[in-house]
Write a protein that holds these residues in place. Sequence first.
Motif, PDB file in Angstrom:
ATOM      1  N   UNK A  20       0.850  -1.191   0.000  1.00 19.00           N
ATOM      2  CA  UNK A  20       0.000   0.000   0.000  1.00 19.00           C
ATOM      3  C   UNK A  20       0.885   1.240   0.000  1.00 19.00           C
ATOM      4  N   UNK A  21       0.699   2.069  -1.041  1.00 20.90           N
ATOM      5  CA  UNK A  21       1.492   3.289  -1.167  1.00 20.90           C
ATOM      6  C   UNK A  21       0.961   4.357  -0.219  1.00 20.90           C
ATOM      7  N   UNK A  22       1.750   5.404  -0.042  1.00 20.11           N
ATOM      8  CA  UNK A  22       1.304   6.513   0.824  1.00 20.11           C
ATOM      9  C   UNK A  22       0.004   7.114   0.303  1.00 20.11           C
ATOM     10  N   UNK A  53      -2.858   0.485  -4.023  1.00 20.47           N
ATOM     11  CA  UNK A  53      -2.271  -0.810  -3.697  1.00 20.47           C
ATOM     12  C   UNK A  53      -1.734  -1.433  -4.978  1.00 20.47           C
ATOM     13  N   UNK A  54      -0.504  -1.884  -4.919  1.00 22.45           N
ATOM     14  CA  UNK A  54       0.052  -2.559  -6.086  1.00 22.45           C
ATOM     15  C   UNK A  54       0.874  -3.760  -5.656  1.00 22.45           C
ATOM     16  N   UNK A  78       1.690  -5.145   2.870  1.00 23.53           N
ATOM     17  CA  UNK A  78       2.540  -4.318   3.724  1.00 23.53           C
ATOM     18  C   UNK A  78       2.434  -2.872   3.235  1.00 23.53           C
ATOM     19  N   UNK A  79       2.939  -1.932   4.036  1.00 22.99           N
ATOM     20  CA  UNK A  79       2.917  -0.529   3.614  1.00 22.99           C
ATOM     21  C   UNK A  79       4.236  -0.196   2.929  1.00 22.99           C
TER      22      UNK A  79
END
Length: 155
Positions: free
Chosen positions: A55-57, A61-62, A106-107
């Motif tokens: 999960x990007x800021x 989500x990629x 994950x982030x």
Amino acid sequence: MAILGGMHCPFCQNTDTKVIDTRISDDGHSIRRRRECPSCGRRFTTLETTTLLVMKRSGNIEPFERDKVISGVRKACQGRPINEDDLKALGQRVEEDLRSRGLAQVRSEDVGKAILGPLRDLDEVAYLRFASVYKNFEGLEDFQKAIDGLRAERG
Ligand SMILES: [Zn+2]
């Protein structure tokens, strides 16, 4: 394709099997597990495909891509004595670290954090460069703190 529990022994159908070795494929998209059946003692291999999500800021989500880790780190490594094999090994360590947490997602901060340790082991200058971007260093004090941290690690 069962990932959690219920992995039957293909020989005696015992439902409890023990993982004795885990390898992530070079492309990072599958996990090969060597298993042993405690009942009949025979061994077999399972291939499990999983996608780890990041999960990007921004909230997007990629899928996790090891190549992205490597290209991010490569910039920090310019002019340093680090070769492609070092970068590949680092990418693998980062992915194994993240996957070992057993989470499907994950982030992006977690990915950055997972890079810092292996990169510090590889090259301190590259580590400082990467940390300065990742942690948004604002001035000399931030570098000083990071350098003090490296000195402390060395004992
Ligand atoms: Zn068995």
